[in-house]
Design an enzyme around this catalytic site. Structure first.
Site, PDB file in Angstrom:
ATOM      1  N   PRO A   2       0.839  -1.208   0.000  1.00 24.08           N
ATOM      2  CA  PRO A   2       0.000   0.000   0.000  1.00 24.08           C
ATOM      3  C   PRO A   2       0.876   1.261   0.000  1.00 24.08           C
ATOM      4  CG  PRO A   2      -0.566  -1.462   1.830  1.00 24.08           C
ATOM      5  CD  PRO A   2       0.665  -1.999   1.213  1.00 24.08           C
ATOM      6  N   GLU A   3       0.515   2.240  -0.826  1.00 18.85           N
ATOM      7  CA  GLU A   3       1.237   3.507  -0.844  1.00 18.85           C
ATOM      8  C   GLU A   3       0.320   4.585  -0.244  1.00 18.85           C
ATOM      9  OE1 GLU A   3       3.278   4.091  -4.611  1.00 18.85           O
ATOM     10  OE2 GLU A   3       3.403   1.927  -4.925  1.00 18.85           O
ATOM     11  N   LYS A  67       3.086   6.906   4.952  1.00 16.75           N
ATOM     12  CA  LYS A  67       2.397   5.613   4.888  1.00 16.75           C
ATOM     13  C   LYS A  67       2.059   5.080   6.284  1.00 16.75           C
ATOM     14  CE  LYS A  67       5.345   4.215   1.349  1.00 16.75           C
ATOM     15  NZ  LYS A  67       5.974   3.183   0.533  1.00 16.75           N
ATOM     16  N   HIS A 109      -5.299 -14.878   8.708  1.00 18.77           N
ATOM     17  CA  HIS A 109      -4.055 -14.254   9.189  1.00 18.77           C
ATOM     18  C   HIS A 109      -4.307 -12.989   9.989  1.00 18.77           C
ATOM     19  CE1 HIS A 109      -1.380 -17.052   7.130  1.00 18.77           C
ATOM     20  NE2 HIS A 109      -2.212 -16.999   6.100  1.00 18.77           N
ATOM     21  N   ARG A 128       1.755 -11.608   5.392  1.00 21.89           N
ATOM     22  CA  ARG A 128       3.210 -11.813   5.406  1.00 21.89           C
ATOM     23  C   ARG A 128       3.886 -11.279   6.664  1.00 21.89           C
ATOM     24  NH1 ARG A 128       4.733  -9.978  -0.616  1.00 21.89           N
ATOM     25  NH2 ARG A 128       6.798 -10.697  -0.001  1.00 21.89           N
ATOM     26  N   ARG A 277      13.517  -2.687  -6.925  1.00 19.84           N
ATOM     27  CA  ARG A 277      12.116  -2.830  -7.327  1.00 19.84           C
ATOM     28  C   ARG A 277      11.998  -2.815  -8.845  1.00 19.84           C
ATOM     29  NH1 ARG A 277       8.567  -1.591  -3.245  1.00 19.84           N
ATOM     30  NH2 ARG A 277       7.122  -2.744  -4.544  1.00 19.84           N
TER      31      ARG A 277
END
Ligand SMILES: [Zn+2]
Length: 287
Positions: A2-3, A67, A109, A128, A277
């Site tokens: 997410p940005e 963020k 999760h 994650r 990236r």
């Protein structure tokens, strides 16, 4: 990952928790096992401290810086900030039951559950477990926030951006790597860096020191425009990102270069790893 626009949308969606009190906090088995093994899994402080700082606290308001998403908590004179970063795949949900989480992977999760005074729950789920939650006394105690550039819509942000990009330490770095640095501009990750560089016509591989001030001003405006377009589209939904309500945004349908084969002008897209990236760009439209 997410940005900025996605985190801003999560913040807006979670406004429903304002005014509610956190009565009890539960952490997942993964968090407990991690902490027992000496790793601060998701909760970046001892779990008992985290619980003491959040339980019996009323959620006064929510905010976002870059963020990072934060909740201001209060009980009488006592004020704490619960601050979180969604990492690669974190998501918050405000609902009545875990069963209300539509996506199986998020339901499975969950990492932290905040039981709220109206019987609902605020759930932090993270497949994650690269996300982070911690409590602090004030934002100025938290170094990543202290070092952060002004918010993109702050009137000082554009001048800060030009000055920070042109700092001698950045001169030899790829412009794309520089604009993903939160001390230069807040909240631009891989996707919005690729898109804004395309819009500004700047090659992501160009050395930051070789981009003129005029082009840097255009680039800053392109970043702002891409953020605002994304906000209007409900953010990007790619792989692991889900909004807090499990809904999905439409910004991914507006990408011009990110994960595309052809640019809007019909040229082949080039991909290259920059600063770790995968970067998408057009060697004809960008120079
Ligand atoms: Zn092109």
């Amino acid at each position: 990952m997410p940005e900025l626009p996605e985190v801003e949308l999560v913040k807006r969606e979670l406004s429903t928790v304002q005014g509610l009190t956190i009565e009890r906090v539960e952490v997942s088995e993964k968090v407990t096992l991690g902490h027992n093994a000496g790793k601060l899994t998701v909760v970046k402080e001892p779990v008992d401290v985290f619980m003491k700082n959040t339980e019996n606290m009323k959620i006064i308001s929510l905010g976002r810086r870059g963020k990072y998403l934060y909740f201001i908590l209060q009980n009488g004179d006592r004020v704490k900030y619960l601050i979180g970063h969604l990492g690669m795949s974190g998501a918050f949900f405000h609902l009545d039951s875990l069963d209300d989480i539509v996506e199986y992977n998020f339901r499975k999760h969950w990492q932290v559950i905040f039981r709220l005074s109206d019987g609902s729950m605020l759930v932090y789920a993270d497949i994650r477990r690269f996300g982070e939650l911690r409590t602090i006394d004030r934002l100025s105690d938290f170094l990543p926030v202290v070092r952060m550039a002004p918010e993109y819509d702050d009137e000082a942000a554009a001048e800060h951006f030009v000055g920070a990009v042109r700092h001698p330490a950045n001169a030899g770095k790829a412009i794309k790597a520089v604009i993903m640095d939160s001390t230069v501009v807040t909240g631009a990750g891989n996707i919005y860096a690729c898109e804004s560089l395309y819009d500004a016509g700047i090659l992501p591989t160009r050395k930051a020191g070789n981009v003129s001030v005029k082009r840097l001003r255009d680039l800053f405006q392109a970043i702002v425009d891409v953020f605002e377009l994304s906000l209007s589209q409900g953010g990007s939904t790619i792989s692991d990102y889900r909004s807090s309500t499990g809904g999905s945004g439409e910004m991914q349908n507006r990408f011009k270069v990110y994960q595309r084969k052809i640019c809007p002008e019909g040229h082949d897209i080039t991909t290259k790893v920059i600063a770790g990236r995968n970067t998408f760009y057009c060697t004809k439209c960008q120079r």
